[in-house]
Structures are given as structure tokens and as C-alpha cells.
Design an enzyme around this catalytic site. Structure first.
Site, mmCIF file in Angstrom:
data_model
loop_
_atom_site.group_PDB
_atom_site.id
_atom_site.type_symbol
_atom_site.label_atom_id
_atom_site.label_comp_id
_atom_site.label_asym_id
_atom_site.label_seq_id
_atom_site.Cartn_x
_atom_site.Cartn_y
_atom_site.Cartn_z
ATOM 1 C CG HIS A 166 10.018 -38.905 44.123
ATOM 2 N ND1 HIS A 166 9.375 -39.164 45.302
ATOM 3 C CD2 HIS A 166 11.167 -38.289 44.440
ATOM 4 C CE1 HIS A 166 10.100 -38.702 46.287
ATOM 5 N NE2 HIS A 166 11.193 -38.163 45.787
ATOM 6 C CB CYS A 177 4.863 -43.771 55.416
ATOM 7 S SG CYS A 177 6.008 -42.415 55.657
HETATM 8 C C1 PEP Z 1 10.325 -41.617 52.485
HETATM 9 O O1 PEP Z 1 11.275 -40.857 52.307
HETATM 10 O O2 PEP Z 1 10.442 -42.793 52.845
HETATM 11 C C2 PEP Z 1 8.938 -41.151 52.247
HETATM 12 C C3 PEP Z 1 7.911 -41.903 52.555
HETATM 13 O O3 PEP Z 1 8.761 -39.938 51.676
HETATM 14 P P1 PEP Z 1 8.950 -39.652 50.101
HETATM 15 O O4 PEP Z 1 9.109 -40.970 49.420
HETATM 16 O O5 PEP Z 1 7.752 -38.905 49.669
HETATM 17 O O6 PEP Z 1 10.191 -38.819 50.086
#
Ligand code: PEP
Ligand code: MG
Length: 585
Positions: free
Chosen positions: A201, A518
Site C-alpha cells: 500500500h 484496477c
Molecule cells: C488489488 O488488489 O489489485 C486492488 C486493486 O486492491 P487494493 O490494492 O486496494 O488491495
């Protein structure tokens, strides 16, 4: 740079494109071992005075922080930070901690640092035994206050992330998403950390803020001699250079100029459509972590928001955000997008995304990544989901929205969420709240291998799919996405990952629902042809990467992309796949 300072180059993981040259600001997270000694009997009084001076200074520091947090924009939960700092101030007044330390210095004749350490450990242990999650969360505050006192007693200067000078480069052991969300939009210009992986993150947020970052560096970067040193963060090459020589500086200044020129060229594409060379549109939307990105998202030419991560509303605070507060945050984005759709993901907290405000709902788990998180938590604590749904539905009156469910494993989760959504919609209609009469599309994140393999059953209950490749890779190859030590194996081109992606894209397309991606794979031009060849026609990515992906799309044809994807999918050897992708064109 002093003449004698030697240049060092540390390699890490470049997670955010861009290069920055600036002054290093070292956030000292770990203190050297605190001294422990018995005082001569005539020294105890002086030691109590030394301790009281440290308490005074700690209060001054916190009051300074409080003034700063009061100046933060409303979206940064400034009131909640202020509330927390008040709690820390209270702990430094005539509290159990302060009385206990004084007592230990006088009665046991030990030095102040030792006494603080002992008293903090004692209080934390007692808190833990109470087995109340709210009290357990207070342990962090006791430790934070104790750390501050010991640091002051040891004369270690105060280095706070909130104090990074404008344009400074932060060198830290680790920076949490919550800390990044507190930083002013342009307050720092580069990030270099010891911990963190390519899809963790911190990486995602650094990218979303357009800040060059290199993670997974050697702890050498944290040696105190580098505080204030000239530093280069090379997010493209994955390097941190400290005390660069004049030659190195010149090389990097040239690279920087080229990058700027490149960026200006790319910016010209903002208003052009994302059409392949043979005229097929690939819809490019933006991922949004924090509302402060809105202006940049608009300038990037994104066609709406494909992933609105709502977690920021729950970070850096003790209380849950109200329906009204969530509505305000969402409607701001919906209005700014002026008729382009906004895809709001329900709460994806838990596991690697902790939030203090939810600590009453989350117990300590041995395996939080596999535990009570995201949609599982929302369906267990349905009032959390209802509040979010109500806020989202109300915002939907002001422009097109879609709702996305995170970490779905089985179809019944989508069905249950949909019936709660219908109930919230019906209640709002009864309450005569201005509302669109139709329910917004409800989509499913495909980010768990089980979901990918049962995508046909999920397609039957979902209005659209969005592939979350960050988690899909993590759970398929059993590699923590934020762990620098095993980052090598976090490979989007692992055939297992690609097969899961192909399977779920096909299931979605067969069912006639839109399939988007995404995860961070969408932001890497290396993968664009492969994704299009696999059938993707919608992507959502950080605004910073959007122009480059558009440029790439405009140079591709569907035919060539299909051929490339077929060639890749016919392989079973990961190294061969990497080679094919690297050599494409
Ligand atoms: C993912 O897991 O690819 C995603 C887009 O969600 P996050 O990065 O918020 O877990
Ligand atoms: Mg995810």
C-alpha cells in the site's frame, strides 16, 4: 554535500516512476538501546527534575503537532488526530504513567529512561489483560508516549513525518498508508524506505501521489550521517544515491530533464481518446486513494474513477465516519467527475490495511490476510455496510456511480450484499431522500484465486468485474505484496496468475458484463498489449501512469495484441513469458 562525504548507491525496488534530487530527511524510527543504571542516592532528585523537563518538552512537541493538525483540511480527519493528541497530552499530565515513573526513580533509584520503559511495559500488560479491544488499542498510545519520553531523555532529535521540509526526501524504515495520507499533497518530494514491496500500500499510495519512491533498501540508508545529505531517489532504476558526486548529479539532472520533456509530451495526449491504432476504444479510468488527487485525475483525461478506495475515511481516527461525512467525501468526487462514472469500493479494511476506528470490530488474528476483512467484515457488521451504502446511494443522485465489492470469495456474498443494498435503497426512498430510482451497478473484485476459478458463478450475480491483480498475485503465489524480501516472486507474469486472469475475463465476457482491471498491472505499459489481447477493454490506474498507457494503447492494434496474448498463454515457463513480454515489439 561535504567534500569528504562519500557517494553511496543503494539498490531497491523502484515503485513509483520519476526521479527526484533533494535533501534527505531521516525519520528515526528505532532508538538505540536506552541506558539502564542505578543512581547514586544523592542523584534521585536531579533525575526526577530531568524527567519532568522531558515531560514538559514532550507536551510542547505534542501541542505543536496539534496546531499543525488543526490546519489540515477537513478530509484528513484533523479533528480525530487532534483528539488523539489530546489523549497523549492527558497521559503526560498527572497520570498513572507519570506518577509511576516518578515513584520508580525515587523508590528504586533507577534512571528515568529505564523507569519509563518499565512503567510503559507494566501498563501495557495490564491493558492487554482487560481483553477489551478499545483498551487494547490504547496500548499503542502508551507506547507512543513512552517512546517520545525516552527519545527526549536520550537527546535524540525529534524527526516527525509531519515536519518534512517542503520538497524533502524521506528516508524511513517504513511508512504506513495512514501516515502517507496525513502528509500534505506536495510536502515531500521522494520516499526511500527499508521495508515495502512493489504492490504494497505504501507503493500504491506513493504512485497515486506521483512521488518517486524506492522501497526495500538496505538499513544503511537510515544511518544518522545521511540526515540532511543530498539524495537522489531514482524510482525508474530503483536506486537511492546518497552524497552523489558532481558527475552523478550531472547525469541525473540530464535524466530528469528528459523525464520532464517526456511528461510534457505525454500531457498533450490528455484530451485525445484512448483508441488503438485500429480504432477500438479502451476506457481509461483513474484509481483514487484520497480526494486530494481529484484535480490531477481530471487533468489526466481519465474517463471517471474506476476504483475509489474508501479506506482513507477510516484511517487516523478513533471514531467511525458518519453517513453524512462519507456522503460528503463521495459526492465531492461524483460532482467533480461531471457525468463520468465513479466506482466506489466498499470498505476494504483488515489484513494489511488496519484502521484504528474499526478496532472494536476486529480481533487479533493469527493470519489477518486470510481473516476478517473487506466484504467479510461488511457482511458480519452489516450496519457498517448499510452506512456506506446509504452514503453512496445518496451521492448517486448527483452523478453516475457504480459499487464494487472487495475480496469476494463466493457468489452468496454478492447476493447478500445486493439484498442489503436493495433494503437501504428502499428505506431511503421511504425517507424521501433525493435518490435515483434505479439501483447502481454492483460489481465484484476478482482478487482471490477461488473467485477467479468460479468467475462463471460470480458473473451470474455481478453487474461487472474488476480484476484486482495486486491481491490476485499475492494469494496465488503466496507472496506478501508488501514484503521486500520475497518481492522477486511477486510476478504478474507467473502462468498461474495469467491463467486465472484469462479464465475470469472469459467468464465475464461470456456473461456479457464489463470486465475491467484496477490492480497495478494496468499501470505498467509492459502489460498493456497482453491485457488487451486477453480481452480487457477498461482499465483503472493511477493518474500519473494514465498518459503513458494511453500512448501505448494508441500504438497497438487489437490483432497484434491478440496474437501476443496467445503467444504468452501458450507458454508454461515463467522465464520464457518474461522474455516474450520484454521483447514484444
Ligand atoms: C488489488 O488488489 O489489485 C486492488 C486493486 O486492491 P487494493 O490494492 O486496494 O488491495
Ligand atoms: Mg485488493
Amino acid at each position: 554535500m561535504s567534500d569528504s562525504a562519500k557517494e553511496i548507491v543503494l539498490t531497491g525496488i523502484g515503485v513509483s516512476q520519476g526521479i527526484v534530487i533533494g535533501s534527505a530527511y531521516l525519520v528515526q524510527i528505532e532508538l538505540p538501546g536506552a541506558p539502564e543504571y542505578v543512581l547514586p542516592p544523592d542523584q534521585t532528585e536531579a533525575e526526577v527534575t530531568r524527567f519532568e523537563q522531558a515531560v514538559f518538552q514532550a507536551k510542547e512537541e505534542i501541542s505543536g503537532l496539534k496546531n499543525k493538525s488543526d490546519g489540515l483540511p477537513k478530509m484528513s480527519s484533523s479533528e480525530d488526530i487532534s483528539f488523539l493528541l489530546d489523549a497523549h497530552l492527558a497521559m503526560l499530565s498527572d497520570s498513572r504513567l507519570i506518577r509511576g515513573v516518578r515513584h520508580k526513580i525515587v523508590q528504586e533509584g533507577i534512571n528515568a529512561e529505564w523507569a519509563v520503559g518499565q512503567e510503559v511495559a507494566l501498563i501495557a500488560e495490564q491493558f492487554r489483560q482487560i481483553k477489551d479491544q478499545y483498551i487494547a488499542a490504547r496500548c499503542d498510545d502508551v507506547f507512543a508516549v513512552g517512546y517520545r519520553l525516552i527519545r527526549i531523555l536520550m537527546n535524540v532529535p525529534y524527526m516527525s513525518l509531519g515536519d518534512v521540509p517542503q520538497g524533502g526526501i524521506v528516508l524511513a524504515r517504513e511508512i504506513s498508508p495512514a501516515e502517507i495520507s496525513l502528509l500534505g499533497p506536495r510536502s515531500l518530494s521522494g520516499i526511500a524506505t527499508v521495508h515495502g514491496g512493489v504492490a504494497g500500500h505504501t507503493a500504491v499510495m506513493a504512485r497515486s501521489m506521483g512521488i518517486p519512491a524506492v522501497l526495500g533498501l538496505s538499513p544503511t540508508a537510515l544511518e544518522s550521517q545521511y540526515n540532511g545529505a543530498t539524495a537522489i531517489v531514482d524510482g525508474v532504476g530503483g536506486r537511492l544515491v546518497l552524497n552523489p558526486t558532481l558527475t552523478t548529479l550531472r547525469i541525473y539532472e540530464q535524466k530528469l530533464q528528459m523525464l520532464r520533456r517526456d511528461r510534457r509530451e505525454l500531457q498533450k495526449l490528455a484530451q485525445l481518446p484512448a483508441l488503438t491504432a485500429d480504432g477500438v476504444e479502451i476506457v481509461l479510468r483513474a484509481n483514487l486513494e484520497m480526494p486530494r488527487e481529484l484535480m490531477d485525475i481530471k487533468a489526466s483525461g481519465a474517463k471517471g474513477v474506476g476504483l475509489f478506495r474508501t479506506e482513507f475515511m477510516f484511517m487516523n481516527r478513533d471514531e467511525l465516519p458518519s453517513e453524512e461525512e462519507q456522503f460528503e467525501a463521495i459526492v465531492e468526487v461524483v460532482r467533480a467527475m461531471k457525468g463520468e462514472p465513479v466506482t466506489i469500493r466498499t470498505l476494504d479494511i483488515g489484513g494489511d490495511k488496519p484502521a484504528r476506528a474499526l478496532s472494536a470490530y476486529l480481533s487479533k488474528e493469527a493470519n489477518p490476510a486470510l481473516g476478517m476483512r473487506a466484504i467479510r467484515l461488511s457482511l458480519k457488521e452489516t450496519q457498517l455496510l448499510c452506512t456506506q451504502f446509504r452514503a453512496i446511494l445518496r451521492a448517486g443522485y448527483f452523478g453516475p456511480i457504480r459499487i464494487l465489492l472487495p475480496m469476494v470469495t463466493i457468489a452468496s456474498e454478492v447476493r447478500n450484499a445486493r439484498s442489503i443494498l436493495m433494503e437501504c435503497h428502499a428505506n431511503l426512498l421511504k425517507e424521501k431522500v433525493p435518490l435515483s430510482s434505479e439501483l447502481p451497478p454492483l460489481g465484484t473484485m476478482i482478487e482471490i484465486p477461488a473467485a477467479a476459478l468460479s468467475a462463471d458463478s460470480l458473473a451470474a450475480v455481478s453487474d461487472f468485474f474488476s480484476l484486482g491483480t495486486n491481491d490476485l498475485i499475492q494469494y496465488t503465489v503466496a507472496i506478501d505484496r508488501g514484503n521486500d524480501q520475497v518481492a522477486e516472486l511477486f510476478n504478474p507474469l507467473n502462468p498461474a496468475v495469467l491463467r486465472l486472469m484469462e479464465f475470469s475475463i472469459q467468464a465475464g465476457l461470456r456473461a456479457g458484463i464489463p470486465v475491467s482491471i484496477c490492480g497495478e498491472m494496468a499501470a505498467d505499459p509492459k502489460f498493456t498489449a497482453l491485457l488487451i489481447g486477453l480481452g480487457i477493454r477498461e482499465m483503472s490506474l493511477g493518474f500519473d501512469s494514465l498518459p503513458r498507457i494511453k500512448q501505448c494503447i494508441r500504438s497497438l492494434t487489437i490483432g497484434k495484441s491478440n496474437e501476443h496474448a496467445r503467444h504468452v498463454m501458450d507458454q508454461y515457463d515463467p522465464d520464457r513469458i518474461i522474455q516474450i513480454v520484454r521483447n514484444f515489439r
